[in-house]
Every structure is written in structure tokens, then in C-alpha cells.
Design a protein around this motif. Structure first.
Motif, PDB file in Angstrom:
ATOM      1  N   ALA A 101      -6.564   1.180  -8.701  1.00 19.66           N
ATOM      2  CA  ALA A 101      -5.984   0.237  -7.739  1.00 19.66           C
ATOM      3  C   ALA A 101      -6.101   0.788  -6.328  1.00 19.66           C
ATOM      4  CB  ALA A 101      -4.524  -0.050  -8.087  1.00 19.66           C
ATOM      5  N   ALA A 102      -5.840   2.072  -6.177  1.00 14.11           N
ATOM      6  CA  ALA A 102      -5.936   2.701  -4.856  1.00 14.11           C
ATOM      7  C   ALA A 102      -7.372   2.650  -4.337  1.00 14.11           C
ATOM      8  CB  ALA A 102      -5.427   4.139  -4.917  1.00 14.11           C
ATOM      9  N   GLN A 103      -8.330   2.908  -5.223  1.00 16.06           N
ATOM     10  CA  GLN A 103      -9.733   2.819  -4.806  1.00 16.06           C
ATOM     11  C   GLN A 103     -10.072   1.394  -4.401  1.00 16.06           C
ATOM     12  OE1 GLN A 103     -12.651   4.090  -7.736  1.00 16.06           O
ATOM     13  NE2 GLN A 103     -14.354   3.246  -6.553  1.00 16.06           N
ATOM     14  N   TYR A 104      -9.681   0.425  -5.209  1.00 20.08           N
ATOM     15  CA  TYR A 104      -9.980  -0.978  -4.938  1.00 20.08           C
ATOM     16  C   TYR A 104      -9.387  -1.426  -3.608  1.00 20.08           C
ATOM     17  CZ  TYR A 104      -9.797  -6.044  -5.301  1.00 20.08           C
ATOM     18  OH  TYR A 104      -9.909  -7.388  -5.033  1.00 20.08           O
ATOM     19  N   ASP A 105      -8.159  -0.993  -3.339  1.00 24.47           N
ATOM     20  CA  ASP A 105      -7.451  -1.414  -2.123  1.00 24.47           C
ATOM     21  C   ASP A 105      -7.796  -0.585  -0.895  1.00 24.47           C
ATOM     22  OD1 ASP A 105      -6.066  -3.451  -3.442  1.00 24.47           O
ATOM     23  OD2 ASP A 105      -4.389  -2.139  -3.941  1.00 24.47           O
ATOM     24  N   GLY A 106      -8.539   0.504  -1.074  1.00 24.51           N
ATOM     25  CA  GLY A 106      -8.809   1.402   0.055  1.00 24.51           C
ATOM     26  C   GLY A 106      -7.554   2.148   0.473  1.00 24.51           C
ATOM     27  N   ASN A 107      -6.688   2.423  -0.489  1.00 24.54           N
ATOM     28  CA  ASN A 107      -5.414   3.089  -0.234  1.00 24.54           C
ATOM     29  C   ASN A 107      -5.654   4.570   0.074  1.00 24.54           C
ATOM     30  OD1 ASN A 107      -2.832   4.414  -0.695  1.00 24.54           O
ATOM     31  ND2 ASN A 107      -2.186   2.554  -1.746  1.00 24.54           N
ATOM     32  N   PRO A 108      -5.022   5.116   1.102  1.00 26.40           N
ATOM     33  CA  PRO A 108      -5.186   6.531   1.420  1.00 26.40           C
ATOM     34  C   PRO A 108      -4.759   7.466   0.280  1.00 26.40           C
ATOM     35  CG  PRO A 108      -3.922   5.423   3.146  1.00 26.40           C
ATOM     36  CD  PRO A 108      -4.150   4.430   2.058  1.00 26.40           C
ATOM     37  N   ALA A 109      -3.984   6.965  -0.676  1.00 22.87           N
ATOM     38  CA  ALA A 109      -3.554   7.790  -1.809  1.00 22.87           C
ATOM     39  C   ALA A 109      -4.658   7.973  -2.851  1.00 22.87           C
ATOM     40  CB  ALA A 109      -2.318   7.177  -2.467  1.00 22.87           C
ATOM     41  N   TRP A 110      -5.775   7.264  -2.704  1.00 26.18           N
ATOM     42  CA  TRP A 110      -6.885   7.393  -3.651  1.00 26.18           C
ATOM     43  C   TRP A 110      -7.404   8.820  -3.621  1.00 26.18           C
ATOM     44  CZ3 TRP A 110     -12.551   6.330  -2.424  1.00 26.18           C
ATOM     45  CH2 TRP A 110     -13.339   6.422  -3.576  1.00 26.18           C
ATOM     46  N   ASP A 111      -7.663   9.370  -4.784  1.00 29.09           N
ATOM     47  CA  ASP A 111      -8.111  10.764  -4.904  1.00 29.09           C
ATOM     48  C   ASP A 111      -9.606  10.959  -4.684  1.00 29.09           C
ATOM     49  OD1 ASP A 111      -9.243   9.829  -7.291  1.00 29.09           O
ATOM     50  OD2 ASP A 111      -7.868  10.942  -8.586  1.00 29.09           O
ATOM     51  N   GLY A 112     -10.338   9.896  -4.446  1.00 24.03           N
ATOM     52  CA  GLY A 112     -11.765  10.002  -4.147  1.00 24.03           C
ATOM     53  C   GLY A 112     -12.669   9.975  -5.369  1.00 24.03           C
ATOM     54  N   ILE A 113     -12.106   9.955  -6.563  1.00 23.75           N
ATOM     55  CA  ILE A 113     -12.914   9.889  -7.785  1.00 23.75           C
ATOM     56  C   ILE A 113     -13.260   8.427  -8.052  1.00 23.75           C
ATOM     57  CG2 ILE A 113     -12.934  10.305 -10.285  1.00 23.75           C
ATOM     58  CD1 ILE A 113     -10.947  12.643  -9.722  1.00 23.75           C
ATOM     59  N   ASP A 114     -14.552   8.158  -8.225  1.00 19.82           N
ATOM     60  CA  ASP A 114     -15.014   6.789  -8.418  1.00 19.82           C
ATOM     61  C   ASP A 114     -14.563   6.254  -9.781  1.00 19.82           C
ATOM     62  OD1 ASP A 114     -16.309   4.346  -8.243  1.00 19.82           O
ATOM     63  OD2 ASP A 114     -18.291   5.169  -8.667  1.00 19.82           O
ATOM     64  N   ARG A 115     -13.860   5.143  -9.753  1.00 20.88           N
ATOM     65  CA  ARG A 115     -13.399   4.479 -10.975  1.00 20.88           C
ATOM     66  C   ARG A 115     -13.896   3.027 -11.007  1.00 20.88           C
ATOM     67  NH1 ARG A 115      -9.667   8.014  -9.295  1.00 20.88           N
ATOM     68  NH2 ARG A 115      -8.797   9.475 -10.811  1.00 20.88           N
ATOM     69  N   GLU A 116     -15.101   2.817 -10.513  1.00 21.37           N
ATOM     70  CA  GLU A 116     -15.655   1.458 -10.448  1.00 21.37           C
ATOM     71  C   GLU A 116     -15.705   0.803 -11.826  1.00 21.37           C
ATOM     72  OE1 GLU A 116     -16.516  -1.790  -8.420  1.00 21.37           O
ATOM     73  OE2 GLU A 116     -16.256   0.122  -7.402  1.00 21.37           O
TER      74      GLU A 116
ATOM     75  N   THR B 190       0.827  -1.209   0.000  1.00 24.74           N
ATOM     76  CA  THR B 190       0.000   0.000   0.000  1.00 24.74           C
ATOM     77  C   THR B 190       0.862   1.259   0.000  1.00 24.74           C
ATOM     78  OG1 THR B 190      -1.802  -1.162   1.106  1.00 24.74           O
ATOM     79  CG2 THR B 190      -1.788   1.238   1.296  1.00 24.74           C
ATOM     80  N   ALA B 191       1.917   1.247   0.785  1.00 20.12           N
ATOM     81  CA  ALA B 191       2.819   2.402   0.844  1.00 20.12           C
ATOM     82  C   ALA B 191       3.532   2.621  -0.489  1.00 20.12           C
ATOM     83  CB  ALA B 191       3.825   2.239   1.975  1.00 20.12           C
ATOM     84  N   TRP B 192       3.953   1.542  -1.139  1.00 19.76           N
ATOM     85  CA  TRP B 192       4.611   1.693  -2.436  1.00 19.76           C
ATOM     86  C   TRP B 192       3.634   2.191  -3.500  1.00 19.76           C
ATOM     87  CZ3 TRP B 192       9.401   2.488  -3.405  1.00 19.76           C
ATOM     88  CH2 TRP B 192      10.385   1.974  -2.580  1.00 19.76           C
ATOM     89  N   MET B 193       2.384   1.753  -3.445  1.00 15.71           N
ATOM     90  CA  MET B 193       1.379   2.289  -4.378  1.00 15.71           C
ATOM     91  C   MET B 193       1.217   3.793  -4.142  1.00 15.71           C
ATOM     92  SD  MET B 193       0.176  -0.003  -6.491  1.00 15.71           S
ATOM     93  CE  MET B 193      -1.414   0.633  -7.013  1.00 15.71           C
ATOM     94  N   GLY B 194       1.138   4.187  -2.884  1.00 15.16           N
ATOM     95  CA  GLY B 194       1.033   5.599  -2.550  1.00 15.16           C
ATOM     96  C   GLY B 194       2.262   6.380  -3.007  1.00 15.16           C
TER      97      GLY B 194
END
Length: 179
Positions: A149-164, A85-89
Motif C-alpha cells: 500500500a505504501a509503495q502504491y500510494d508513494g508513502n514515505p514509509a515505503w521501505d523501497g522493496i518492489d512489491r508490484e 498517508t500519515a496513519w499508514m506510516g
């Protein structure tokens, strides 16, 4: 050999993903933090800003927030997931900063994450293929995939835009390849 009270004498049920010979770990035990520290995988490549003690503290806090019996494998996977998760961020932050050297360094680690032992051992249906697909597209500079990926993983780096819709597309593309 049992060294910690967190190590129970219980074994997982035969229908679980854990090996019947694997002992169950009590995350509510007072010595669970010491137990977790004792099984920390020293080979994990920490992301910038991470420390071994910080990763251990994060995993202990997650596990103790909802105390339960779990396997050592699940605790090890938690360590791997926190670092992944940290590396994705890190990749997302590097992309946002236009720092190609940081992006490349993150990709170099992320390309290995689908082979990390606890992630592989707990993959019940192509998630490692999905991870590899995310990383392959990120290596080509695809920030939308990184955010999916960030949205799927619940990563704090996700920008909040839905990419479902993109997540569904990526699932279809990479999970179907696993079958």
C-alpha cells in the motif's frame, strides 16, 4: 459566496468528475493558503505528530507546487489523503517497533478512511475497496500488504522493496469485488 480570490467564477466542464455547479479554485491565488485553511475538515483524526496547521501547510505546498484550477472537492481530498498517508506510516512504524497498541490505534482510524467523504466522492473505480482491503489485511498484521500500500500510494514509509506483483494481486482481489 465568494470570500477569496482563489474562488473563481469558473465552473468545471460537464465531462469532469466535479459537479457543474462546483466552482473552480485557483491554487496560484495569493490567498489560496487562507482559502484552504477555511475549508479544512475539522473532523479529520490527525495521526501522531500531525497538527492541523501542518496538514494545511502540506496541502497548500502540494497544490501551489503545480498551480492550477481545481475543485474544492480536490482540495478536501488532499487533506484526507495527507492524513491517511500519515496513519499508514504510523501503522508501519508501530509494526516495526512491535507496538501492538499503536497498530490497533492506527487500524481503528484506517478502517474509516474508505468512508471519508472526499475520498468516496472522487472514487471512480473501487479504490475505496482497495483501501479497505489493505486495512483488513493489515488488521491481521500483514506488513507486506502495508508496504505494498505504501509503495502504491508513494508513502514515505515505503521501505523501497518492489512489491508490484503483490499490488497487482491486491488490485485483482479487491477492485474486481467492486464490480
Amino acid at each position: 459566496m465568494q470570500k477569496f480570490l482563489a474562488q473563481t467564477v469558473l465552473n468545471p466542464p460537464l465531462d469532469s468528475v466535479a459537479s457543474p455547479s462546483e466552482e473552480m479554485i485557483d491554487t496560484a491565488a495569493f490567498d489560496f493558503p487562507e482559502y484552504a485553511a477555511s475549508i479544512y475538515p475539522l473532523w479529520l483524526p490527525l495521526a501522531p505528530g500531525q497538527t492541523q496547521q501542518g496538514v494545511i501547510a502540506q496541502v497548500v505546498a502540494q497544490q501551489m507546487a503545480t498551480p492550477a484550477l481545481t475543485t474544492e472537492l480536490n482540495v478536501r481530498r488532499s487533506f484526507e489523503t495527507v492524513v491517511y498517508t500519515a496513519w499508514m506510516g504510523e501503522w508501519i512504524a508501530a509494526h516495526d517497533a512491535g507496538d501492538e497498541a499503536r497498530m490497533a490505534a492506527a487500524i481503528a482510524v484506517l478502517e474509516d478512511t474508505p468512508t471519508w467523504p472526499a475520498i468516496v466522492a472522487t472514487d471512480g473505480g473501487g479504490i475505496t475497496n482497495l483501501m479497505a482491503g489493505f486495512v483488513a489485511e493489515m488488521a491481521d498484521g500483514d506488513a507486506e500488504v502495508a508496504q505494498a500500500a505504501a509503495q502504491y500510494d508513494g508513502n514515505p514509509a515505503w521501505d523501497g522493496i518492489d512489491r508490484e506483483a503483490l499490488i497487482t494481486e491486491l488490485f485483482t482481489k479487491y477492485i474486481s469485488e467492486a464490480r
